[in-house]
Write a protein that holds these residues in place. Sequence first.
Motif, PDB file in Angstrom:
ATOM      1  N   LEU A  81       0.822  -1.218   0.000  1.00  0.00           N
ATOM      2  CA  LEU A  81       0.000   0.000   0.000  1.00  0.00           C
ATOM      3  C   LEU A  81       0.852   1.262   0.000  1.00  0.00           C
ATOM      4  O   LEU A  81       0.475   2.283  -0.590  1.00  0.00           O
ATOM      5  CB  LEU A  81      -0.923   0.005   1.218  1.00  0.00           C
ATOM      6  N   THR A  82       1.985   1.213   0.695  1.00  0.00           N
ATOM      7  CA  THR A  82       2.827   2.397   0.840  1.00  0.00           C
ATOM      8  C   THR A  82       3.999   2.389  -0.146  1.00  0.00           C
ATOM      9  O   THR A  82       4.945   3.164   0.005  1.00  0.00           O
ATOM     10  CB  THR A  82       3.368   2.506   2.281  1.00  0.00           C
ATOM     11  N   CYS A 103      -1.223   5.749   2.075  1.00  0.00           N
ATOM     12  CA  CYS A 103      -1.272   4.926   0.869  1.00  0.00           C
ATOM     13  C   CYS A 103      -0.656   5.682  -0.310  1.00  0.00           C
ATOM     14  O   CYS A 103      -0.844   6.896  -0.449  1.00  0.00           O
ATOM     15  CB  CYS A 103      -2.717   4.585   0.504  1.00  0.00           C
TER      16      CYS A 103
END
Length: 488
Positions: A173-174, A227
């Motif tokens: 997500l990151t 995110c």
Amino acid sequence: MGLNYFMALDQGTTSSRAMIFDEEMREIAHCSLTYPQYYPQNGYVEHNPEDLIDTIFHSALKAMTELRITAEDIKAIGITNQRETTLVWDKKTGKCIHNAIVWQCRRTADICKRLKEEDMDEYIQDTTGLVIDPYFSGTKVKWLLDNIPDARKRAYNGELLFGTVDTYLLWKLTNGKVFATDYTNASRTMLFNIHTLDWDDTLLEKLDIPRCMLPKVQASASMYGECEYPWLSGIPIAGIAGDQQGALFGQECDKFGDMKITYGTGAFLLLNTKEKFIKSKHGLVTTLGAGTQPGHPEYVLEGSVFMAGAIFQWLRDQLGILSDVKQASQIASSIKSTGGVCMVPAFTGLGAPHWNADVRATITGMTRATTAKEIIRAAEEAVAFQCYDLFKVMEQDLQQEINHIRVDGGASKDDFLMQFQSDLLNREVERPTYFESTARGGARLARQTLGLTEKQQKVEKSFNATISDDERKEHLKRWNNALNLLLK
């Protein structure tokens, strides 16, 4: 649309789900996508890591599309996940070196046996709260480093990362910016000291796992990062919890002695003991709850049933006596008894309180008069019997009666199962109006990180015991006879 929507990403054993909640904590969008499990040989269970990522991201996109909202409308994300499932991936490419090894997988039984022979039982229970079993992540990591060419060398060189599903999802997500997990997931690895809240050097050395491949650990309700994934870009990730602790938090079992039972692929009984660490004398595990204060552990007593809802999938997919798992409750209710039939669903061994990885499933008491209906009812009863065994030893460890019991998970919609569970326990069982407690827990964690609270959820239906003590004893005698035959 406002900015008060919260998203829960719930990555489970057989599906990935995204739920969106409004400011009143009402679910207003829900998308679930399934994916396969792989069984390369007897006792082995795996997932394709790409399936986990693709289904969770696309479920999020579909839920947002349904509401016609964008990332700007979502205030925060909370993540919940299947816990002990283990992934190891390349730090630069993000590519896993092997399929994910699922929590149900028993391939590390020999490693666990050696740990027991080396008298590590008491140290592991005192330090991690767990018992030695293939269920937990630590021996899975060792297996990967032992069996994948050059994996241990690469791990010690800092080239490989280990994580449970939450860590891998957070990393994706990151865009690789955040490598972290929370207390609840760390406490399921058999590598984490649940008193000092740090990875344990003795266990890392024993399993030959380098500390450099382990994630940072922080409180469940805390800020993890933002995110960077296209349609989620900019949304804060403000909570993480393993699915069962997430469900306990989502059920608002916040007081000492509060308990919930989740009926999913497996069944999980969790009892909140707050700051009190209880060392079980009956094979239960002590784990960390979804705490909101950094550096302050909150403890949970837990028992796990490996096969609950998965039994009905087996009846449908392998035996072919169910066309839809939802039929099981109605069929079980259509007959007065199993006619003496009893199922012990030890397909991958037995968990607490028996902890026997070697036994396998059995059905006893069948006659020429036995039909599919009796077998289906025996499967329903088997789920409740396993939960009963855990409940009774949990009361013994707690040294007091447990009276506040809430239920959730897919099979909690099964009225026959819930009634039979209440009959066995001789306790009231409460089913809330919103039974997807794991996702609710993820959203609730994110809200609390941002300083927000919510109204207490309501009970949809209560179940109370309807059978006599003699009937209860007869049911339990049948179950214990079947167990004793298996465990001889």
